[in-house]
Design a protein around this motif. Structure first.
Motif, PDB file in Angstrom:
ATOM      1  N   LEU A 275     -12.309   2.557   5.269  1.00 37.88           N
ATOM      2  CA  LEU A 275     -10.928   2.477   4.813  1.00 37.88           C
ATOM      3  C   LEU A 275     -10.445   1.049   5.010  1.00 37.88           C
ATOM      4  N   ASN A 276      -9.322   0.706   4.423  1.00 38.09           N
ATOM      5  CA  ASN A 276      -8.709  -0.594   4.685  1.00 38.09           C
ATOM      6  C   ASN A 276      -7.853  -0.498   5.937  1.00 38.09           C
TER       7      ASN A 276
ATOM      8  N   VAL B  92      -3.886   2.863   8.145  1.00 36.93           N
ATOM      9  CA  VAL B  92      -5.021   2.619   7.262  1.00 36.93           C
ATOM     10  C   VAL B  92      -4.582   2.916   5.834  1.00 36.93           C
ATOM     11  N   ARG B  93      -5.265   2.271   4.890  1.00 40.15           N
ATOM     12  CA  ARG B  93      -5.065   2.582   3.474  1.00 40.15           C
ATOM     13  C   ARG B  93      -6.307   3.295   2.958  1.00 40.15           C
ATOM     14  N   LEU B  94      -6.090   4.473   2.418  1.00 36.83           N
ATOM     15  CA  LEU B  94      -7.181   5.303   1.898  1.00 36.83           C
ATOM     16  C   LEU B  94      -7.082   5.361   0.381  1.00 36.83           C
ATOM     17  N   ASN B  95      -8.187   5.128  -0.296  1.00 37.51           N
ATOM     18  CA  ASN B  95      -8.265   5.191  -1.751  1.00 37.51           C
ATOM     19  C   ASN B  95      -8.609   6.627  -2.148  1.00 37.51           C
TER      20      ASN B  95
ATOM     21  N   PRO C 175       0.775  -1.243   0.000  1.00 35.98           N
ATOM     22  CA  PRO C 175       0.000   0.000   0.000  1.00 35.98           C
ATOM     23  C   PRO C 175       0.806   1.293   0.000  1.00 35.98           C
ATOM     24  N   THR C 176       2.102   1.257   0.105  1.00 36.95           N
ATOM     25  CA  THR C 176       2.866   2.486   0.356  1.00 36.95           C
ATOM     26  C   THR C 176       3.030   3.345  -0.889  1.00 36.95           C
TER      27      THR C 176
END
Length: 392
Positions: free
Chosen positions: A357-358, A371-374, A184-185
């Motif tokens: 969020l993920n 968290v991963r934000l789209n 995700p980075t």
């Protein structure tokens, strides 16, 4: 004639992220918009809130009107990707003869790992990393071994070497599943890093399979380097697709690409795998790569605007959240550990702010408290999401 015909010459293509309202998006029936109740803003799974590139829509519509819904044929997809790679990355090493169409990237990864390793063998990953790597490899009876990214989010070559040294002891087969660019980075691995990885793989007899699905989504200030283009990459594999770059997840198709020294292994992929992609999906992907570049460039400009907007919004509304704008992808990896929300801050943002969020935990070591934000959405939706996260 230009190969990018979804815009009018001399007129900038409109930002695909600004074309749809929230009400229009809520009419969608895909998982992003159906997993949560309507009061939740979904900024989680990797789907973009965009209108599709017009040439793709036209090509699929024309095929349906013609009844062109049979079985796929030929190498048009691979030829289109090879041409795109030449123009976009200056890479001429994508030989059509060393490609096989596969249903999607993860299927291609699993089938290659089935050929390159055996039950109980190790597959090294660089966490935090795309969560499906873990269950897919586990179902294949491979052991997932982490070589986590370093503190700056870059490949830790010492950790990779330690894993190779340990897991190849006694002649065991080992592979590295490389995520390039990193999900995700959003880190884009450099030519020097990838060359060093290839050298380590050669030294220890490990094989490298690179998931490069996010390659078209590189930011203007970064340069994507295909793993197979670096010295020593000749024995590796890449999985590429137009899926992420053009929002075609519902039209599954991908290409497995072998380096010159790995062609014999690629030829062993079973027929039921290489016969997997549908004709319509191949049409969509091929058209995107050939004629959807103006649309892609407009998308990349919009994503860059959203990265700057997210930086500003977080500084104003959630200054305790640490965020390094990504070099690629449309994903933002947010370090929320200073908010005091525990290992899974996504749960708090969903409960309190109604933003999906993920959570970071499924991404492996390094994911707790993140968290991963789209951010592939409109500026208005992105702004409302951060407001909700801050006030919820």
């Amino acid at each position: 004639m230009s190969d990018s015909s979804d815009g009018i010459a001399g007129i900038p293509h409109p930002n695909p992220l600004r074309r749809l309202t929230l009400d229009q998006l809520r009419r969608r029936t895909s998982v992003k918009w159906r997993e949560y109740p309507e009061d939740v803003l979904p900024l989680w799974v990797a789907e973009m809130d965009v209108t599709l590139a017009e040439p793709v829509v036209r090509a699929v519509t024309d095929a349906l009107a013609l009844g062109d819904t049979g079985y796929p044929h030929g190498t048009g997809y691979a030829e289109a990707l090879s041409g795109f790679a030449h123009r976009r990355w200056g890479w001429d090493g994508l030989a059509v003869a060393r490609t096989k169409a596969v249903p999607d990237v993860m299927t291609g990864i699993v089938e290659l790992m089935r050929l390159l390793t055996g039950p109980g063998d190790a597959v090294v990953v660089n966490s935090p990393v795309y969560p499906p790597f873990y269950p897919f490899l586990g179902d294949l009876d491979r052991r997932v071994v982490e070589a986590p990214l370093g503190p700056e989010g870059r490949l830790d070559l010492d950790a990779i070497e330690d894993a190779f040294h340990r897991e190849t002891a006694g002649g065991r087969r080992t592979a590295l599943l490389l995520c390039n660019p990193q999900n995700p980075t959003g880190t884009v691995h450099t030519a020097e890093e990838l060359t060093a990885v290839a050298a380590l793989a050669d030294r220890y007899g490990a094989r490298v399979v690179a998931d490069e699905i996010h390659a078209p989504l590189t930011a203007p200030d970064a340069t994507f380097v295909p793993y197979l283009s670096v010295p020593g990459g000749e024995n590796g594999f890449s999985l590429m697709s137009a899926s992420k770059g053009w929002n075609l997840a519902g039209l599954k198709a991908a290409l497995a690409i072998a380096g010159p020294a790995a062609a014999a292994d690629l030829a062993r992929l079973p027929g039921e795998v290489v016969d997997g992609p549908s004709h319509l999906c191949v049409i969509a992907h091929t058209t995107a790569l050939r004629e959807g570049v103006d649309w892609l460039d407009a998308l990349l400009a919009g994503l860059d605007e959203n990265r700057r907007l997210l930086t500003k919004l977080l500084a104003e509304r959630l200054p305790a959240v640490r965020y390094r704008p990504s070099q690629a992808t449309y994903l933002a990896w947010l370090d929320c550990r200073d908010l005091g929300l525990g290992d899974d801050p996504a749960a708090a943002f969903l409960e309190r702010g109604r933003v999906a969020l993920n959570g970071g935990l499924p991404f492996g070591t390094g994911g707790a408290g993140h968290v991963r934000l789209n951010l592939a959405t409109s500026p208005e939706i992105l702004t409302e999401a951060v407001d909700r996260m801050a006030t919820g």
